[in-house]
Design a protein around this motif. Structure first.
Motif, PDB file in Angstrom:
ATOM      1  N   PHE A  23       7.565  -2.753   6.882  1.00  0.00           N
ATOM      2  CA  PHE A  23       7.976  -4.007   6.252  1.00  0.00           C
ATOM      3  C   PHE A  23       8.670  -4.852   7.296  1.00  0.00           C
ATOM      4  N   ARG A  24       8.248  -6.120   7.445  1.00  0.00           N
ATOM      5  CA  ARG A  24       8.813  -7.033   8.450  1.00  0.00           C
ATOM      6  C   ARG A  24       8.860  -6.394   9.830  1.00  0.00           C
ATOM      7  N   GLN A  26       9.150  -3.292  10.648  1.00  0.00           N
ATOM      8  CA  GLN A  26       9.973  -2.096  10.815  1.00  0.00           C
ATOM      9  C   GLN A  26       9.246  -0.905  10.213  1.00  0.00           C
ATOM     10  N   ARG A  28       8.962   2.871   8.821  1.00  0.00           N
ATOM     11  CA  ARG A  28       9.814   3.868   8.180  1.00  0.00           C
ATOM     12  C   ARG A  28       9.004   5.113   7.894  1.00  0.00           C
ATOM     13  N   TYR A  63      17.774   1.421  -9.516  1.00  0.00           N
ATOM     14  CA  TYR A  63      16.873   0.587  -8.719  1.00  0.00           C
ATOM     15  C   TYR A  63      15.506   0.621  -9.380  1.00  0.00           C
ATOM     16  N   ARG A  64      14.934  -0.544  -9.572  1.00  0.00           N
ATOM     17  CA  ARG A  64      13.649  -0.621 -10.261  1.00  0.00           C
ATOM     18  C   ARG A  64      12.566   0.138  -9.482  1.00  0.00           C
ATOM     19  N   ILE A  86      12.823   4.089  11.643  1.00  0.00           N
ATOM     20  CA  ILE A  86      13.773   4.465  10.594  1.00  0.00           C
ATOM     21  C   ILE A  86      13.252   5.729   9.919  1.00  0.00           C
TER      22      ILE A  86
ATOM     23  N   THR B  98      15.865 -12.017   7.529  1.00  0.00           N
ATOM     24  CA  THR B  98      14.826 -11.042   7.847  1.00  0.00           C
ATOM     25  C   THR B  98      14.268 -10.440   6.563  1.00  0.00           C
ATOM     26  N   LEU B  99      15.158 -10.154   5.619  1.00  0.00           N
ATOM     27  CA  LEU B  99      14.708  -9.581   4.345  1.00  0.00           C
ATOM     28  C   LEU B  99      13.798 -10.558   3.609  1.00  0.00           C
ATOM     29  N   CYS B 100      14.169 -11.833   3.605  1.00  0.00           N
ATOM     30  CA  CYS B 100      13.375 -12.826   2.875  1.00  0.00           C
ATOM     31  C   CYS B 100      12.198 -13.336   3.681  1.00  0.00           C
ATOM     32  N   GLY B 101      12.161 -13.031   4.969  1.00  0.00           N
ATOM     33  CA  GLY B 101      11.080 -13.537   5.802  1.00  0.00           C
ATOM     34  C   GLY B 101      11.184 -15.024   6.070  1.00  0.00           C
ATOM     35  N   PRO B 336      12.624 -10.171  -1.771  1.00  0.00           N
ATOM     36  CA  PRO B 336      11.662  -9.102  -2.044  1.00  0.00           C
ATOM     37  C   PRO B 336      12.347  -7.814  -2.500  1.00  0.00           C
ATOM     38  N   HIS B 337      11.588  -7.001  -3.191  1.00  0.00           N
ATOM     39  CA  HIS B 337      12.059  -5.698  -3.668  1.00  0.00           C
ATOM     40  C   HIS B 337      11.844  -4.703  -2.529  1.00  0.00           C
ATOM     41  N   GLU B 338      12.614  -4.875  -1.462  1.00  0.00           N
ATOM     42  CA  GLU B 338      12.353  -4.099  -0.248  1.00  0.00           C
ATOM     43  C   GLU B 338      13.647  -3.842   0.510  1.00  0.00           C
ATOM     44  N   VAL B 340      15.497  -3.553   4.520  1.00  0.00           N
ATOM     45  CA  VAL B 340      15.319  -3.990   5.890  1.00  0.00           C
ATOM     46  C   VAL B 340      16.608  -3.743   6.673  1.00  0.00           C
ATOM     47  N   GLY B 357      17.134  -5.073  -1.088  1.00  0.00           N
ATOM     48  CA  GLY B 357      17.021  -6.144  -2.071  1.00  0.00           C
ATOM     49  C   GLY B 357      16.350  -5.616  -3.322  1.00  0.00           C
ATOM     50  N   GLY B 359      15.228  -7.897  -5.773  1.00  0.00           N
ATOM     51  CA  GLY B 359      14.590  -9.032  -6.424  1.00  0.00           C
ATOM     52  C   GLY B 359      15.580 -10.058  -6.937  1.00  0.00           C
TER      53      GLY B 359
END
Lengths: 166, 407
Positions: A23-24, A26, A28, A63-64, A86, B98-101, B336-338, B340, B357, B359
């Motif tokens: 993700f982005r 990175q 893992r 957490y969903r 990571i 970075t999380l939101c891009g 995002p549901h991610e 970082v 994050g 959401g």
């Protein structure tokens, strides 16, 4: 930048198949609890990830879409050719024990003490696993999601130390 | 159970000796600067062992991070390292972006580079100044503090606050740079090098200072890596890592500057690296202020993260909607549901945030990787075998900030 595929291939060869996500930029890797130390040792000794940037934990209680309770995250860096990886490790109650990374990285000492203090994850083989931020009398682990923001009134129940007893 | 001499974790042969003294250094001691406590075991004047005891502030900023939204939390980052709050602001919003891009505008990137380099100069001035003060060089400290005031003036003109700036926002910053700020920074860049020359002349060959700093608190390259040291502490031990070069964030790839390294790994090397870094930071500020791109400082309305300008709010429907959504509780922007991890090179070393994050507009988990916390863990290793007066020198050279030690 994402971790190079050769390292992931070598890791797969040595320690078995592991879920890898990105993700982005990175990368893992989710290591199983039983193989966590093996994965860290392999990455340090064979792949040159000699810098342990951080150890942290996330409590996935509400957490969903989460299936596991806790997720440890080891941020590893290869400092020669800058590369990050990571390593995640998912934990569920009742068996939260993981092996300590202190024999590999001395910097893990305080980081693991903090995770133990804040989340209550015991590290097996840690040389000095005491609370680091909270007082010794404290029984809860404050960064768990089931611990309220305002505390549970522990401060009122602490013993009062008089000058004579100190 | 409070920390007592019996709980000192030290080698068998030393802890058994009954002639050893236990000395509580801190929590309140002029040389610790803040609430740090170190339990020292002394053999005469020699330090046999040291146990740092932290957790006196109970700031709880990681727990608060799970209850404040991404823009509100910036005020908490000010308090993490109150010596260079601007760098913390940049670090936090770098992680959020970075999380939101989100990609910042060129001007936004340059502004952030300028303020984080000014923060680095200000931090190094305080840390080297205090190092001088603790070892008896008072004039040096006054020189350093005067220049810090000049930087505070720049920050005050920029965002209205001298100390707790809270300047950055998701997608940009609170205000754009005004011509007055740019003028003040230009003047600072011109006048400051003379002071740095004076400061180096005061201390670099000063007999007392050099004798107290050289060969004290040795940290080899292998140890620095193993102990996870970063920033000036690692670079003074010969680890040539600098996130500005290794993974260039913001606009750092555009500038010409060097990574300052030393190989000795002692207190003097750490002082020396910091002084060299001040000059390099000055170079970056100069290049950035001369080439400051024009255009908006914040990203546009369509990304729906940064507040639109007043003109957009009053004259366009998009601006009105975005402003309304962003200022409403529980609306804001979505992330995002991610998860970082993003780090910047703060003055003290790698300052990273691990963000999860979910959401919503509040982080599910906001982990801060503070450099001081890691460096304080090295302290017992550095001080063993030195004398009591060296405690101050080593503490000063590591630049421990107590607020960063807490969670």
């Amino acid at each position: 930048m994402p971790c190079s595929p050769e390292i992931l291939d070598a890791l797969k060869q040595h320690c078995g198949e592991m879920p890898v996500s990105e993700f982005r930029g990175q990368t893992r890797v989710i290591a199983p609890q039983a193989k966590l130390f093996e994965v860290l040792a392999f990455l340090k000794q064979e792949q040159g990830f000699d810098f342990l940037c951080d150890i942290t934990c996330v409590d996935y209680l509400n957490y969903r879409g989460a299936t596991d309770r806790f997720g440890l995250a080891y941020m590893l860096v290869r400092h020669e050719e800058w590369e990050r990886l990571i390593v995640r490790c998912m934990l569920n109650e009742p068996d939260l024990t993981v092996p300590s990374a202190t024999p590999l990285f001395e910097g893990a000492n305080w980081l693991e003490r903090e995770v133990w203090d804040m989340f209550g994850i015991p590290f097996e083989g840690h040389p000095d696993l005491r609370r680091i931020l909270m007082p010794e009398e404290f029984t809860a682990h404050p960064l768990r999601k089931d611990y309220p923001l305002q505390g549970r009134g522990e401060r009122h129940n602490f013993p009062v130390l008089r000058r004579g007893q100190a | 159970m409070p920390l007592t001499p019996s709980s000192l974790a030290s080698p068998e042969e030393t802890s058994e000796q009954d002639y050893l003294w236990t000395l509580n250094f801190g929590p309140q001691h002029p040389a610790t600067h803040t609430t740090l406590r170190i339990v020292l075991k002394l053999d005469g004047e020699r330090v046999v062992d040291a146990v740092p005891d932290i957790g006196y502030l109970h700031s709880g900023f990681e727990k608060i991070g799970e209850h404040l939204d991404y823009n509100q939390y910036v005020t908490v980052t000010d308090r993490m390292n109150y010596i260079s709050p601007m760098a913390n602001n940049v670090a936090w919003h770098h992680a959020v972006e970075t999380l939101c891009g989100i990609e910042l505008t060129p001007r936004g990137k340059y502004i952030r580079v300028i303020i984080s380099e000014l923060a680095r100069i200000s931090d190094h001035l305080l840390s080297t100044g205090a190092m001088g003060l603790d070892t008896g060089a008072f004039t040096f400290f006054l020189y350093a503090f005067y220049q810090r005031e000049v930087i505070y003036d720049i920050f005050e003109t920029l965002c209205g606050a001298r100390f707790t700036n809270s300047y950055t926002r998701v997608g940009g910053s609170m205000y754009d740079m005004t011509p007055l700020v740019i003028e003040k920074i230009r003047t600072f860049v011109k006048t400051f090098p003379a002071t740095v020359d004076d400061m180096e002349r005061l201390l670099n060959r000063n007999r007392i200072f050099v004798d107290r700093m050289k060969d004290v608190g040795l940290l080899t390259k292998a140890e620095a890596l193993s102990f996870s040291a970063s920033g000036p502490v690692a670079r003074a031990s010969g680890v040539p890592c600098d996130l500005r070069k290794d993974e260039p964030y913001l606009a750092y790839a555009d500038f010409d500057f060097n990574v300052c390294c030393a190989t000795a790994g002692d207190c003097f090397a750490r002082y020396y690296v910091r002084m060299a870094e001040i000059r390099e930071s000055l170079k970056i500020v100069q290049q950035a202020i001369e080439n400051l791109p024009s255009g908006p400082a914040n990203i546009g309305v369509d990304e729906r993260t940064a507040l639109p300008t007043k003109q957009q709010v009053y004259q366009t429907i998009e601006g009105t909607i975005t402003h309304f959504e962003l200022t409403m509780a529980n609306r804001g922007f979505t992330v995002p549901h991610e998860e970082v991890y993003a780090a910047v090179e703060a003055p003290n070393g790698e300052l990273g945030f691990y963000l999860a994050g979910d959401g919503s507009d509040v982080a599910y988990r906001a982990r801060c990787r503070p450099p001081s916390y890691i460096h304080f863990g090295i302290f017992p290793h550095l001080i063993r075998g030195h004398t009591l007066s060296d405690v101050v020198a080593v503490l000063g050279s590591l630049n421990i900030i107590a607020a960063e030690l807490d969670r």
